[in-house]
Design an enzyme around this catalytic site. Structure first.
Site, PDB file in Angstrom:
ATOM      1  N   GLY A   1     -16.789  17.044  10.896  1.00 17.81           N
ATOM      2  CA  GLY A   1     -17.947  16.148  10.924  1.00 17.81           C
ATOM      3  C   GLY A   1     -18.790  16.328  12.177  1.00 17.81           C
ATOM      4  O   GLY A   1     -20.025  16.277  12.120  1.00 17.81           O
ATOM      5  N   THR A   2     -18.144  16.543  13.305  1.00 18.17           N
ATOM      6  CA  THR A   2     -18.887  16.675  14.563  1.00 18.17           C
ATOM      7  C   THR A   2     -19.815  17.887  14.514  1.00 18.17           C
ATOM      8  O   THR A   2     -20.996  17.796  14.867  1.00 18.17           O
ATOM      9  CB  THR A   2     -17.909  16.799  15.750  1.00 18.17           C
TER      10      THR A   2
ATOM     11  N   CYS B   1     -12.664   8.024  18.479  1.00 16.70           N
ATOM     12  CA  CYS B   1     -13.010   8.861  19.617  1.00 16.70           C
ATOM     13  C   CYS B   1     -13.090   8.078  20.910  1.00 16.70           C
ATOM     14  O   CYS B   1     -13.028   8.646  21.982  1.00 16.70           O
ATOM     15  CB  CYS B   1     -14.327   9.576  19.344  1.00 16.70           C
TER      16      CYS B   1
ATOM     17  N   ALA C   1     -12.864  16.749   6.213  1.00 16.75           N
ATOM     18  CA  ALA C   1     -11.688  16.688   5.327  1.00 16.75           C
ATOM     19  C   ALA C   1     -10.629  15.694   5.779  1.00 16.75           C
ATOM     20  O   ALA C   1      -9.936  15.097   4.962  1.00 16.75           O
ATOM     21  CB  ALA C   1     -11.055  18.083   5.235  1.00 16.75           C
TER      22      ALA C   1
ATOM     23  N   THR D   1     -15.750  34.349  10.353  1.00 18.53           N
ATOM     24  CA  THR D   1     -14.914  34.503   9.156  1.00 18.53           C
ATOM     25  C   THR D   1     -14.432  33.143   8.664  1.00 18.53           C
ATOM     26  O   THR D   1     -13.929  32.340   9.451  1.00 18.53           O
ATOM     27  CB  THR D   1     -13.706  35.412   9.489  1.00 18.53           C
TER      28      THR D   1
HETATM   29  C1  PLP Z   1     -18.755   8.599  11.058  1.00 21.59           C
HETATM   30  C2  PLP Z   1     -18.092   9.776  11.686  1.00 21.59           C
HETATM   31  N1  PLP Z   1     -18.812  10.866  11.959  1.00 21.59           N
HETATM   32  C3  PLP Z   1     -18.268  11.967  12.509  1.00 21.59           C
HETATM   33  C4  PLP Z   1     -16.934  12.016  12.824  1.00 21.59           C
HETATM   34  C5  PLP Z   1     -16.371  13.253  13.433  1.00 21.59           C
HETATM   35  O1  PLP Z   1     -15.709  14.028  12.467  1.00 21.59           O
HETATM   36  P1  PLP Z   1     -14.671  15.151  12.916  1.00 21.59           P
HETATM   37  O2  PLP Z   1     -13.498  14.435  13.509  1.00 21.59           O
HETATM   38  O3  PLP Z   1     -14.332  15.873  11.642  1.00 21.59           O
HETATM   39  O4  PLP Z   1     -15.353  16.035  13.886  1.00 21.59           O
HETATM   40  C6  PLP Z   1     -16.128  10.890  12.581  1.00 21.59           C
HETATM   41  C7  PLP Z   1     -14.700  10.873  12.963  1.00 21.59           C
HETATM   42  O5  PLP Z   1     -14.166   9.870  13.383  1.00 21.59           O
HETATM   43  C8  PLP Z   1     -16.722   9.745  11.982  1.00 21.59           C
HETATM   44  O6  PLP Z   1     -16.008   8.656  11.706  1.00 21.59           O
END
Ligand code: PLP
Length: 389
Positions: free
Chosen positions: A75-76, A335, A206, A243
């Protein structure tokens, strides 16, 4: 006593256990399919087939076209790709350099917006009301002729509120502005069709849906102009060089299929458990604050706060006391939970920091049982009542 069996995990919004079928697929593809998907020979073609079938099944589950799914490390990275990629392309091609984000975005979006501001982009941060739901008219008010991107998340990770992305996306579309939504916490909780949403860019990951960590996707509507973050080979339609990780991608695909096929049943289950939690806690702790508008929230996330003036305990001690009783919950977003800071989401909602830092987020999964939430509620009540001044 087996310590493991007595522990209760209620932090599914931070991470989820990998589904056994996902683990089996990853195991099989780790050992059996090792070719490079870019290779021309049969080993490479075999890997390429798994890659494209995974892309297709993810696309099918969220109502997108396979060519719109761009794999990322999670997600990040998807959020970074959306914001930085759009900002850079837009400034170069149209000269527009203004972005709008909401004040309750995940740090992956807010940190990116800060980075872009340090590079000379202008960023407007949309304020939020006490209900934790972004008002589309507040977003529209921030739009200028220089706006290139609006980013508002689908579901907030701390309080579970569902944002009006259709209204915001429509307003963006009418003005030719690219709209990004971070749907990391929406996948598996809300049925969605990318095709029919006014959304150009959508982030997913995921590990919130019983898939592996380190894999996600940015869904990019065809024709959306954004730069790649990672340059090199021509993988992922030149949007992300490197890759592809076939076992992770195949596991991600299975997790998405599973999560999206069970949305209604999962949310019915979460609603029942959520009601038990709220009812028990509110009955015993009359002045508990339930964060966010429950009418517009996913039932799998419940955030409650205590008034720091009335309870002689701090957020970290509350969390540790829950953990000592074997109950894993979070103080807010995953986080920031390494260091218990007042939540930026609750502060944006106007909460004083003494309440914002005395907050617990319960997040529920398909495996969560009635008994577990009863035990967790009892523990919270006991700790709170013992700390009442
Ligand atoms: C709303 C939201 N966005 C982004 C992320 C980040 O995703 P990732 O941990 O896969 O980088 C999170 C993870 O807590 C999230 O809750």
């Amino acid at each position: 006593m087996d310590h493991k069996r007595t522990r209760i995990y209620l932090d599914y919004a931070a991470a989820t256990p990998v589904h056994p079928e996902v683990a089996a697929i990853m195991q099989a593809y780790s050992s059996q399919v090792f070719g490079n998907p870019s290779s021309v020979h049969s080993f490479g073609r075999e890997a390429k087939t798994v890659l494209e079938e995974s892309r297709e099944s993810i696309a099918r589950s969220i109502g997108a076209d396979p060519g719109e799914v761009c794999f990322t490390s999670g997600g990040t990275e998807a959020d970074n790709h959306a914001l930085v990629g759009t900002a850079f392309a837009s400034r170069r091609k149209t000269g527009k350099s203004h972005l709008i984000v909401s004040s309750i975005e995940h740090h992956a979006v807010l940190g990116c917006a800060e980075y872009l501001a340090s590079l000379g982009f202008t960023v407007s941060v949309v304020p939020i009301g006490g209900n934790g739901v972004v008002d589309p008219t507040d977003v529209v008010r921030c739009i200028t002729p220089d706006t290139c991107l609006i980013s508002v998340m689908h579901v907030n990770n701390e309080i579970g509120t569902v944002q009006p992305i259709e209204a915001i996306g429509s307003a963006a579309r009418e003005r030719g502005i690219i709209f990004h939504t971070d749907a990391v916490q929406a996948i598996g909780k809300i049925r969605l069709s990318f095709r029919s949403l006014p959304v150009d860019l959508l982030s997913m990951t995921a590990h919130k849906i019983q898939g592996p960590k380190g894999i996600g996707a940015l869904v990019i509507r065809r024709g959306t102009d954004l730069d790649a973050l990672i340059h090199g080979g021509s993988q992922e339609r030149k949007q992300r060089a490197g890759t592809e990780n076939i076992p992770l991608i195949a596991g991600f695909a299975r997790a998405v299929t599973q999560a999206m096929s069970d949305v209604e049943a999962s949310m019915r289950h979460a609603s029942e458990l959520n009601e038990i939690l709220i009812r028990k806690i509110q009955t015993a702790v009359g002045d508990v604050i339930v964060n966010g508008d429950r009418e517009h929230a996913v039932p799998s996330i419940l955030s409650v706060s205590l008034d720091g003036g009335r309870y002689a305990i701090d957020g970290e001690t509350l969390l540790i006391n829950m953990d000592l009783r074997g109950i894993a919950v979070s103080s807010g977003s995953a986080c920031t939970s390494g260091s218990v800071q007042p939540s930026h989401v609750l502060q944006a909602m106007g909460r004083e920091s003494r309440n914002a830092s005395l907050t617990i987020r319960f997040s529920l999964g398909n495996q969560t049982t009635h008994e577990e939430v009863e035990t967790a509620a009892d523990a919270f009540i006991d700790i709170a009542l013992n700390a009442a001044r």
